[in-house]
Design a protein around this motif. Structure first.
Motif, PDB file in Angstrom:
ATOM      1  N   ILE A  12      47.426  31.427  47.798  1.00 30.05           N
ATOM      2  CA  ILE A  12      46.877  31.039  46.492  1.00 30.05           C
ATOM      3  C   ILE A  12      45.400  30.772  46.700  1.00 30.05           C
ATOM      4  O   ILE A  12      45.027  29.963  47.560  1.00 30.05           O
ATOM      5  CB  ILE A  12      47.580  29.791  45.936  1.00 30.05           C
ATOM      6  CG1 ILE A  12      49.076  30.065  45.780  1.00 30.05           C
ATOM      7  CG2 ILE A  12      46.960  29.379  44.608  1.00 30.05           C
ATOM      8  CD1 ILE A  12      49.886  28.842  45.391  1.00 30.05           C
ATOM      9  N   CYS A  13      44.567  31.451  45.942  1.00 27.54           N
ATOM     10  CA  CYS A  13      43.120  31.380  46.173  1.00 27.54           C
ATOM     11  C   CYS A  13      42.385  31.015  44.885  1.00 27.54           C
ATOM     12  O   CYS A  13      42.895  31.230  43.788  1.00 27.54           O
ATOM     13  CB  CYS A  13      42.602  32.724  46.679  1.00 27.54           C
ATOM     14  SG  CYS A  13      43.344  33.264  48.224  1.00 27.54           S
ATOM     15  N   GLN A  14      41.214  30.512  45.072  1.00 26.98           N
ATOM     16  CA  GLN A  14      40.369  30.150  43.937  1.00 26.98           C
ATOM     17  C   GLN A  14      39.499  31.329  43.532  1.00 26.98           C
ATOM     18  O   GLN A  14      39.066  32.137  44.367  1.00 26.98           O
ATOM     19  CB  GLN A  14      39.496  28.954  44.291  1.00 26.98           C
ATOM     20  CG  GLN A  14      40.279  27.677  44.564  1.00 26.98           C
ATOM     21  CD  GLN A  14      41.060  27.201  43.352  1.00 26.98           C
ATOM     22  OE1 GLN A  14      40.555  27.229  42.225  1.00 26.98           O
ATOM     23  NE2 GLN A  14      42.303  26.783  43.579  1.00 26.98           N
ATOM     24  N   ARG A  15      39.226  31.393  42.279  1.00 26.21           N
ATOM     25  CA  ARG A  15      38.314  32.408  41.731  1.00 26.21           C
ATOM     26  C   ARG A  15      36.987  32.405  42.488  1.00 26.21           C
ATOM     27  O   ARG A  15      36.460  31.337  42.810  1.00 26.21           O
ATOM     28  CB  ARG A  15      38.087  32.094  40.257  1.00 26.21           C
ATOM     29  CG  ARG A  15      37.182  33.011  39.505  1.00 26.21           C
ATOM     30  CD  ARG A  15      36.792  32.343  38.192  1.00 26.21           C
ATOM     31  NE  ARG A  15      37.962  32.057  37.387  1.00 26.21           N
ATOM     32  CZ  ARG A  15      38.361  32.807  36.368  1.00 26.21           C
ATOM     33  NH1 ARG A  15      37.694  33.912  36.069  1.00 26.21           N
ATOM     34  NH2 ARG A  15      39.416  32.472  35.658  1.00 26.21           N
ATOM     35  N   GLY A  16      36.473  33.585  42.791  1.00 25.27           N
ATOM     36  CA  GLY A  16      35.176  33.703  43.445  1.00 25.27           C
ATOM     37  C   GLY A  16      35.226  33.728  44.962  1.00 25.27           C
ATOM     38  O   GLY A  16      34.225  34.051  45.610  1.00 25.27           O
ATOM     39  N   MET A  83      37.239  37.145  44.216  1.00 20.61           N
ATOM     40  CA  MET A  83      38.489  37.308  43.485  1.00 20.61           C
ATOM     41  C   MET A  83      38.454  36.716  42.087  1.00 20.61           C
ATOM     42  O   MET A  83      37.786  35.711  41.811  1.00 20.61           O
ATOM     43  CB  MET A  83      39.625  36.669  44.285  1.00 20.61           C
ATOM     44  CG  MET A  83      40.003  37.477  45.511  1.00 20.61           C
ATOM     45  SD  MET A  83      41.389  36.785  46.411  1.00 20.61           S
ATOM     46  CE  MET A  83      40.607  35.393  47.212  1.00 20.61           C
ATOM     47  N   SER A  84      39.214  37.359  41.225  1.00 18.50           N
ATOM     48  CA  SER A  84      39.442  36.886  39.865  1.00 18.50           C
ATOM     49  C   SER A  84      40.950  36.883  39.624  1.00 18.50           C
ATOM     50  O   SER A  84      41.698  37.511  40.390  1.00 18.50           O
ATOM     51  CB  SER A  84      38.732  37.779  38.848  1.00 18.50           C
ATOM     52  OG  SER A  84      39.340  39.061  38.842  1.00 18.50           O
ATOM     53  N   PRO A  85      41.418  36.221  38.574  1.00 23.95           N
ATOM     54  CA  PRO A  85      42.868  36.217  38.310  1.00 23.95           C
ATOM     55  C   PRO A  85      43.463  37.620  38.192  1.00 23.95           C
ATOM     56  O   PRO A  85      44.651  37.807  38.505  1.00 23.95           O
ATOM     57  CB  PRO A  85      42.969  35.455  36.992  1.00 23.95           C
ATOM     58  CG  PRO A  85      41.805  34.513  37.030  1.00 23.95           C
ATOM     59  CD  PRO A  85      40.704  35.282  37.697  1.00 23.95           C
ATOM     60  N   GLU A  86      42.664  38.597  37.786  1.00 25.86           N
ATOM     61  CA  GLU A  86      43.174  39.973  37.668  1.00 25.86           C
ATOM     62  C   GLU A  86      43.536  40.581  39.021  1.00 25.86           C
ATOM     63  O   GLU A  86      44.226  41.608  39.088  1.00 25.86           O
ATOM     64  CB  GLU A  86      42.135  40.865  36.976  1.00 25.86           C
ATOM     65  CG  GLU A  86      41.899  40.543  35.498  1.00 25.86           C
ATOM     66  CD  GLU A  86      41.148  39.244  35.294  1.00 25.86           C
ATOM     67  OE1 GLU A  86      41.455  38.525  34.316  1.00 25.86           O
ATOM     68  OE2 GLU A  86      40.260  38.916  36.121  1.00 25.86           O
ATOM     69  N   ASP A  87      43.076  39.964  40.089  1.00 27.18           N
ATOM     70  CA  ASP A  87      43.413  40.457  41.431  1.00 27.18           C
ATOM     71  C   ASP A  87      44.756  39.926  41.921  1.00 27.18           C
ATOM     72  O   ASP A  87      45.215  40.313  43.010  1.00 27.18           O
ATOM     73  CB  ASP A  87      42.317  40.054  42.429  1.00 27.18           C
ATOM     74  CG  ASP A  87      40.984  40.721  42.134  1.00 27.18           C
ATOM     75  OD1 ASP A  87      39.940  40.049  42.249  1.00 27.18           O
ATOM     76  OD2 ASP A  87      40.995  41.917  41.762  1.00 27.18           O
ATOM     77  N   LEU A 109      49.473  37.633  46.491  1.00 29.41           N
ATOM     78  CA  LEU A 109      48.244  36.896  46.218  1.00 29.41           C
ATOM     79  C   LEU A 109      48.229  36.386  44.788  1.00 29.41           C
ATOM     80  O   LEU A 109      48.481  37.134  43.851  1.00 29.41           O
ATOM     81  CB  LEU A 109      47.028  37.814  46.442  1.00 29.41           C
ATOM     82  CG  LEU A 109      45.663  37.268  46.024  1.00 29.41           C
ATOM     83  CD1 LEU A 109      45.293  36.035  46.823  1.00 29.41           C
ATOM     84  CD2 LEU A 109      44.595  38.353  46.188  1.00 29.41           C
ATOM     85  N   LEU A 110      47.932  35.102  44.663  1.00 25.49           N
ATOM     86  CA  LEU A 110      47.756  34.497  43.345  1.00 25.49           C
ATOM     87  C   LEU A 110      46.352  33.909  43.291  1.00 25.49           C
ATOM     88  O   LEU A 110      45.974  33.126  44.159  1.00 25.49           O
ATOM     89  CB  LEU A 110      48.796  33.406  43.098  1.00 25.49           C
ATOM     90  CG  LEU A 110      48.650  32.631  41.783  1.00 25.49           C
ATOM     91  CD1 LEU A 110      48.823  33.555  40.592  1.00 25.49           C
ATOM     92  CD2 LEU A 110      49.658  31.486  41.721  1.00 25.49           C
ATOM     93  N   VAL A 111      45.579  34.313  42.284  1.00 25.63           N
ATOM     94  CA  VAL A 111      44.210  33.821  42.123  1.00 25.63           C
ATOM     95  C   VAL A 111      44.154  32.925  40.885  1.00 25.63           C
ATOM     96  O   VAL A 111      44.537  33.341  39.789  1.00 25.63           O
ATOM     97  CB  VAL A 111      43.215  34.986  41.976  1.00 25.63           C
ATOM     98  CG1 VAL A 111      41.783  34.450  41.902  1.00 25.63           C
ATOM     99  CG2 VAL A 111      43.354  35.965  43.139  1.00 25.63           C
ATOM    100  N   LEU A 112      43.686  31.714  41.117  1.00 25.69           N
ATOM    101  CA  LEU A 112      43.628  30.753  40.010  1.00 25.69           C
ATOM    102  C   LEU A 112      42.238  30.656  39.408  1.00 25.69           C
ATOM    103  O   LEU A 112      41.232  30.929  40.085  1.00 25.69           O
ATOM    104  CB  LEU A 112      44.075  29.374  40.515  1.00 25.69           C
ATOM    105  CG  LEU A 112      45.478  29.326  41.122  1.00 25.69           C
ATOM    106  CD1 LEU A 112      45.758  27.946  41.659  1.00 25.69           C
ATOM    107  CD2 LEU A 112      46.520  29.734  40.080  1.00 25.69           C
TER     108      LEU A 112
END
Lengths: 112, 115
Positions: A12-16, A83-87, A109-112
């Motif tokens: 789980i990753c943060q945007r950017g 990264m963005s949520p679309e990724d 992968l989940l991008v928040l």
């Protein structure tokens, strides 16, 4: 046959931010590939990882967003950059041995 | 146009009854054809492959597929479904544009097996 492992299995990753996914094959495969599988959808080829040279990207995918390395015949990395949520997706590594293509278990992968 | 079409997005069968998952392709070349299965939260597993040898291909877990060039089809069958067959199935074709590295995935068919 070939056995393919990927690390991490999920994140789980943060945007950017950026995430690098590692792929290890237990055989010296001729070709390695990276795919994306968005939720509930089929697989889309991102690129072919070429040993010792730049990867070959499919339409809609660019090196700045998905840099790929393949330093030898059994290892490759895919980085998902900025990264963005679309990724948010499953990213799969694949290796070709003879006429058969084998797949890793994927990195979820989940991008928040 | 070169494409892979899985004719059913979802197939539901009862345990013990036959399974038919349909796949059609279009290609100007002689392709290789594969069926992969993906169980929930697991990787893709190769079920069987056709690479210009016998047109009836037997795979793992009792599955088989027949390559019919005249119909450009490669349908997957199994005589008797088991609960463990419930999964997503992908028909895959390589050899588009004469390049065996070019693999195209169908949209997938979700198989449900009812007790």
């Amino acid at each position: 046959s070939a056995v393919i492992s990927q690390k991490p299995s999920r994140d789980i990753c943060q945007r950017g931010t950026s995430l690098t996914i590692q792929c290890q094959v237990d055989s010296q495969v001729t070709m390695m590939f990276w795919y994306r599988q968005q939720p509930g959808q089929s697989l889309t080829l991102i690129a072919t990882a070429n040993q010792g040279s730049e990867a070959t990207y499919e339409s809609g995918f660019v090196i700045d967003k998905f840099p790929i390395s393949r330093p030898n015949l059994t290892f490759s990395t895919l980085t998902v950059s900025n990264m963005s949520p679309e990724d948010s997706s499953i990213y799969l590594c694949s290796g070709r041995l003879g006429e058969t293509q084998y797949f890793g278990p994927g990195t979820r992968l989940l991008v928040l | 146009a070169q494409s892979v079409t899985q004719l059913d997005s979802h197939v539901s069968v009862s345990e013990g009854t036959p399974v038919l998952l349909r796949c059609n392709y279009s290609s100007s070349y002689s392709p290789s054809l594969f069926w992969y299965v993906q169980h929930p939260n697991k990787g893709l597993q190769l079920l069987l492959k056709y690479t210009s040898a016998a047109t009836l291909v037997k795979g793992i877990n009792g599955f088989e597929a027949e390559f019919k060039k005249s119909e450009t089809s490669f349908h997957l069958t199994k005589p008797s479904a088991h609960m463990s067959d419930a999964a997503e199935y992908f028909c895959v074709v390589s050899g588009f544009r004469g390049n065996n590295n070019d693999m195209r995935f169908g949209a997938g068919t979700r198989l449900t097996v009812k007790p």
